[in-house]
Design a protein around this motif. Structure first.
Motif, short mmCIF file in Angstrom:
data_model
loop_
_atom_site.label_atom_id
_atom_site.label_comp_id
_atom_site.label_asym_id
_atom_site.label_seq_id
_atom_site.Cartn_x
_atom_site.Cartn_y
_atom_site.Cartn_z
N VAL A 159 0.84 -1.20 0.00
CA VAL A 159 0.00 0.00 0.00
C VAL A 159 0.88 1.25 0.00
N LYS A 160 1.97 1.20 0.77
CA LYS A 160 2.85 2.37 0.90
C LYS A 160 3.78 2.56 -0.29
N SER A 161 4.00 1.52 -1.07
CA SER A 161 4.94 1.61 -2.19
C SER A 161 4.33 2.39 -3.35
N LEU A 191 -10.85 -12.02 6.22
CA LEU A 191 -9.89 -11.07 5.66
C LEU A 191 -10.50 -9.67 5.60
N LYS A 192 -11.72 -9.58 5.12
CA LYS A 192 -12.37 -8.27 4.99
C LYS A 192 -12.59 -7.61 6.35
N GLU A 193 -13.06 -8.41 7.32
CA GLU A 193 -13.43 -7.84 8.63
C GLU A 193 -12.22 -7.54 9.50
N LYS A 194 -11.23 -8.43 9.51
CA LYS A 194 -10.12 -8.32 10.45
C LYS A 194 -8.86 -7.69 9.86
N VAL A 195 -8.77 -7.63 8.54
CA VAL A 195 -7.54 -7.14 7.91
C VAL A 195 -7.81 -5.92 7.04
N LEU A 196 -8.60 -6.08 6.00
CA LEU A 196 -8.80 -5.00 5.05
C LEU A 196 -9.51 -3.79 5.67
N SER A 197 -10.32 -4.03 6.68
CA SER A 197 -11.02 -2.92 7.35
C SER A 197 -10.05 -1.97 8.05
N LYS A 198 -8.83 -2.44 8.29
CA LYS A 198 -7.83 -1.61 9.00
C LYS A 198 -6.94 -0.84 8.04
N ILE A 199 -7.13 -1.01 6.74
CA ILE A 199 -6.29 -0.32 5.75
C ILE A 199 -7.01 0.91 5.23
N LYS A 200 -6.38 2.05 5.39
CA LYS A 200 -6.94 3.31 4.92
C LYS A 200 -6.13 3.76 3.71
N SER A 201 -6.65 3.47 2.53
CA SER A 201 -5.93 3.82 1.31
C SER A 201 -6.90 3.85 0.14
N GLY A 202 -6.62 4.76 -0.81
CA GLY A 202 -7.44 4.82 -2.01
C GLY A 202 -6.96 3.86 -3.07
N LYS A 203 -5.89 3.13 -2.78
CA LYS A 203 -5.33 2.18 -3.75
C LYS A 203 -6.28 0.99 -3.90
#
Length: 233
Positions: free
Chosen positions: A42-44, A62-74
């Motif tokens: 995400v940062k790259s 994955l959606k609930e426990k991982v992706l929900s914590k990523i704040k990115s427009g990517k």
């Protein structure tokens, strides 16, 4: 356009958490391994989209426990794993954008890859068509058959291959199609071996020894020490 395919469909039979979670979802110092991995991509700035290849049964987790914590427009997409690792890679490649011309494939359980390493592999892949992250072997390596040493390769020529591995999307798809349509019995252990079989020259980008693949419980302590060192704990 460069797409990152993060392969996370493995069952992790050699290591599961006390909750029965596959290794990529195990928390290390308060954060799932796979989340630490995704954050690097995400940062790259070299990566335009991310495709995560998962087992269908793990998608909601994955959606609930991982992706929900990523704040990115990517853009982050999900593809499903196949029976074999190479099938999972291919599913991820096929899920990439039609505008994507470069693919990086990475193990979900290698959370310590450096952002600059991702970008070096992406750049090399764009220039040459195929590149992998690797480190020189620190140990003497022996080729063994039936418990007997056959030969000792020159250690300066022995590299331990890591991920990400980067390719021209067209080259990699052509290489996979050639493999699938062949009668040859060949089980690739990584995507580079598919490209090699097809006749591509795969270039090496020097990586770091910290870019470990977390496979067994003994790797957890080492992973924790890396994180604490990075955080100055």
């Amino acid at each position: 356009m460069t797409s990152a395919v993060i392969v996370a469909a493995g069952k992790g039979t050699r290591m599961k958490s006390s909750k029965g979670l596959s290794k990529q979802y195990i928390e290390i110092v308060g954060k799932p391994i796979i989340l630490r991995t995704i954050e690097k991509f995400v940062k790259s700035e070299a990566i335009d989209e991310i495709i995560i290849v998962v087992s269908k049964k793990d998608e909601q987790y994955l959606k609930e426990k991982v992706l929900s914590k990523i704040k990115s427009g990517k853009p982050i997409k999900i593809a499903y794993g196949g029976k074999e690792r190479f099938e999972s890679s291919l599913n991820g490649i096929n899920a990439s954008s039609k505008d994507s011309d470069t693919i990086l494939i990475h193990d979900a359980v290698r959370p310590f890859v450096k952002i600059e390493e991702i970008e070096k592999v992406a750049e090399k892949a764009r220039k040459t068509g195929a590149a992998v992250l690797a480190v020189k072997s620190k140990d003497t390596v022996k080729l063994v058959s039936d418990g007997i040493i056959n030969s000792t390769p020159d250690r300066d020529q022995v590299y331990l291959i890591q991920t990400p591995q980067g390719f021209s999307k067209k080259l990699l798809l052509d290489a996979y199609m050639d493999l699938i349509n062949s009668d040859e019995i060949f089980m690739p252990t990584d995507d580079a071996s598919v490209a090699e079989r097809y006749g591509a020259n795969v270039h090496v980008v020097e990586g770091s020894y910290e870019n470990i693949k977390i496979t067994t419980s003994s790797d957890i302590g080492f992973a924790e020490s890396i994180i604490k060192s990075e955080c100055g704990i």
